[in-house]
Motif scaffolding. Structure first.
Motif, PDB file in Angstrom:
ATOM      1  N   GLU A  11       0.822  -1.211   0.000  1.00 45.29           N
ATOM      2  CA  GLU A  11       0.000   0.000   0.000  1.00 45.29           C
ATOM      3  C   GLU A  11       0.858   1.264   0.000  1.00 45.29           C
ATOM      4  OE1 GLU A  11      -3.199   2.059  -0.635  1.00 45.29           O
ATOM      5  OE2 GLU A  11      -3.200  -0.120  -0.603  1.00 45.29           O
ATOM      6  N   GLN A  12       1.982   1.248   0.686  1.00 43.97           N
ATOM      7  CA  GLN A  12       2.873   2.422   0.714  1.00 43.97           C
ATOM      8  C   GLN A  12       3.409   2.720  -0.682  1.00 43.97           C
ATOM      9  OE1 GLN A  12       5.691   1.192   3.711  1.00 43.97           O
ATOM     10  NE2 GLN A  12       4.695   2.469   5.278  1.00 43.97           N
ATOM     11  N   MET A  13       3.740   1.676  -1.441  1.00 40.83           N
ATOM     12  CA  MET A  13       4.241   1.862  -2.803  1.00 40.83           C
ATOM     13  C   MET A  13       3.142   2.434  -3.705  1.00 40.83           C
ATOM     14  SD  MET A  13       7.413   1.077  -3.201  1.00 40.83           S
ATOM     15  CE  MET A  13       7.696   0.537  -4.865  1.00 40.83           C
ATOM     16  N   ARG A  14       1.926   1.906  -3.539  1.00 42.74           N
ATOM     17  CA  ARG A  14       0.803   2.438  -4.325  1.00 42.74           C
ATOM     18  C   ARG A  14       0.589   3.919  -4.013  1.00 42.74           C
ATOM     19  NH1 ARG A  14      -2.439  -1.368  -6.910  1.00 42.74           N
ATOM     20  NH2 ARG A  14      -2.190  -3.493  -6.155  1.00 42.74           N
ATOM     21  N   ALA A  15       0.614   4.262  -2.758  1.00 40.61           N
ATOM     22  CA  ALA A  15       0.404   5.651  -2.344  1.00 40.61           C
ATOM     23  C   ALA A  15       1.505   6.549  -2.907  1.00 40.61           C
ATOM     24  CB  ALA A  15       0.353   5.753  -0.818  1.00 40.61           C
ATOM     25  N   LEU A  16       2.735   6.075  -2.855  1.00 38.77           N
ATOM     26  CA  LEU A  16       3.867   6.844  -3.378  1.00 38.77           C
ATOM     27  C   LEU A  16       3.738   7.011  -4.889  1.00 38.77           C
ATOM     28  CD1 LEU A  16       6.562   8.248  -2.833  1.00 38.77           C
ATOM     29  CD2 LEU A  16       7.684   6.037  -3.123  1.00 38.77           C
ATOM     30  N   LYS A  19       0.934   9.484  -5.629  1.00 38.56           N
ATOM     31  CA  LYS A  19       1.382  10.847  -5.335  1.00 38.56           C
ATOM     32  C   LYS A  19       2.327  11.345  -6.433  1.00 38.56           C
ATOM     33  CE  LYS A  19       3.514  13.623  -1.721  1.00 38.56           C
ATOM     34  NZ  LYS A  19       4.136  13.638  -0.400  1.00 38.56           N
TER      35      LYS A  19
END
Length: 126
Positions: A11-16, A19
């Motif tokens: 999820e952090q990679m998707r968010a990054l 963005k």
């Protein structure tokens, strides 16, 4: 049917990534906005330049017309002269008049060209 292979992105990679895409889109939108403004400004400058050049050309043509008319007037006076002294006087008056006219026209043309250059540098101010 074929089995679907699981493709997991943290999820952090998707968010990054999301963005980053948003930032890239924002940067592109700003770039396009600046480009549109630059194109509009160049179009305005081109129109101003054309208008200014047209004004200078019209003034030059008016000067040309006046100078040709003065030359014809001078020729008519020469044809009507009765003496060598009268020819000399007509010639002297014509030369004096042409020098004054040339000075005046040069000054006027310099002012017109200066205004044209100024209007190109500052569109909207005439």
């Amino acid at each position: 049917m074929a089995d679907k292979t699981a493709f997991e992105i943290p999820e952090q990679m998707r968010a990054l990534a999301d963005k980053s895409v948003d930032q890239a889109k924002k940067a592109f939108d700003e770039f396009m906005g600046a480009t549109v403004k630059a194109v509009e400004k160049s179009e305005t400058s081109a129109k101003t330049l054309q208008s200014s050049a047209r004004d200078v050309n019209r003034q030059a043509l008016a000067f040309l017309e006046a100078n040709v008319a003065a030359s014809f007037d001078f020729a008519q006076k020469l044809v009507r002269a009765r003496t060598v002294e009268e020819l000399g006087q007509i010639q002297q008056e014509y030369l004096k008049s042409q020098v004054e006219t040339a000075q005046s026209q040069s000054k006027d043309m310099a002012e017109a060209i200066g205004k044209a250059a100024s209007s190109v540098q500052q569109p909207g101010k005439k």
